[in-house]
Design an enzyme around this catalytic site. Structure first.
Site, PDB file in Angstrom:
ATOM      1  N   ASP A  74       8.157 -20.937 -35.836  1.00 31.40           N
ATOM      2  CA  ASP A  74       7.707 -19.573 -36.104  1.00 31.40           C
ATOM      3  C   ASP A  74       6.187 -19.514 -36.036  1.00 31.40           C
ATOM      4  O   ASP A  74       5.499 -20.237 -36.764  1.00 31.40           O
ATOM      5  CB  ASP A  74       8.178 -19.119 -37.486  1.00 31.40           C
ATOM      6  CG  ASP A  74       9.698 -18.977 -37.570  1.00 31.40           C
ATOM      7  OD1 ASP A  74      10.360 -19.046 -36.515  1.00 31.40           O
ATOM      8  OD2 ASP A  74      10.220 -18.810 -38.686  1.00 31.40           O
ATOM      9  N   ASP A 130      19.180  -9.183 -37.216  1.00 30.95           N
ATOM     10  CA  ASP A 130      18.724  -9.582 -38.549  1.00 30.95           C
ATOM     11  C   ASP A 130      19.497  -8.755 -39.558  1.00 30.95           C
ATOM     12  O   ASP A 130      19.515  -7.519 -39.482  1.00 30.95           O
ATOM     13  CB  ASP A 130      17.222  -9.346 -38.702  1.00 30.95           C
ATOM     14  CG  ASP A 130      16.407 -10.259 -37.792  1.00 30.95           C
ATOM     15  OD1 ASP A 130      16.976 -11.242 -37.269  1.00 30.95           O
ATOM     16  OD2 ASP A 130      15.220  -9.991 -37.601  1.00 30.95           O
TER      17      ASP A 130
END
Length: 237
Positions: free
Chosen positions: A8, A128
């Protein structure tokens, strides 16, 4: 099933966030290129790269992603703020094996349909999920739709897979949302990747048992709770 370490990116560094909240950064490593190489050395065949800055409109790590793809330490699936067809084309041309599309793909099905037809088997849709509702725009917007409804709408498309992140489990290291993942696998016509809360080898085995094709792992690997050698040996490719 394969385990896929998360890389990330935020402000040029490799980070890990707790619960998908930007003010709760727990891990920061200043050399993402070396991070990617180290996961490859452990034996992980695929890495999951996300541009957190692009996902939330805070900036871009585009040059760094290009560098990671050029370096080619592993096979990369790349996502985070990808809302333009030209950016998908660019990433595939630079060497990404798959491109992960989220917000625009979920909010604009027509765009996703055209893109999937243009690049069959190369797109992963990221859903998500917080308490079974799909959230978009860097977790800032909650859609009034159950994730299973979204999955059923996607089933007609030639996708490479669906990445389901249990945002409410992200970075908590308390295990993943197995009932959610099982329901998504049952509803989906394509491979399902799970993310959020994967903490132990038992979590990975439970996901594999439920038909999940891959698991994206972050915090547990970065904090050493999950041993990379044994994880890569059992689930590296």
């Amino acid at each position: 099933m394969i385990a896929i370490p998360a890389v990330d990116l935020r402000e040029g560094a490799c980070v890990q966030l707790v619960g998908g909240e930007y003010q709760k950064e727990k891990v920061r490593l200043d050399d993402p290129l070396e991070v990617a190489r180290s996961w490859a050395r452990y034996g992980f065949a695929r890495l999951h790269v996300v541009d957190l800055d692009a996902a939330t409109g805070r900036g871009s790590n585009q040059e760094l992603i290009s560098e990671l793809l050029r370096d080619g330490a592993a096979e990369f699936q790349v996502g985070g703020g990808i809302r333009a067809t030209a950016r998908v084309e660019e990433l595939l041309a630079e060497g990404a094996s798959r491109v992960v599309v989220g917000t625009r793909a979920v909010e604009e099905p027509e765009w996703l349909g055209e893109l999937a037809a243009q690049y069959p088997g190369r797109l992963i849709v990221a859903a998500d999920v917080r308490e079974r509702r799909v959230v978009t725009r860097g977790w800032a917007r909650t859609l009034p739709r159950d994730v299973i409804d979204v999955v059923e709408e996607l089933n007609a498309l030639p996708l490479a897979g669906l990445l389901v992140t249990a945002v409410h489990r992200e970075g908590q290291m308390q295990g993943t949302d197995l009932p959610l993942m099982e329901d998504v696998v049952d509803a989906s016509h394509f491979p399902v990747l799970a993310s959020g809360g994967v903490t132990t080898l038992q979590d990975l085995r439970a996901l594999e048992h439920r038909g999940v094709a891959g698991a994206v792992i972050g915090m547990a690997l970065y904090t050493g709770l999950l041993d990379p050698w044994s994880t890569a040996e059992e689930f590296g490719e």
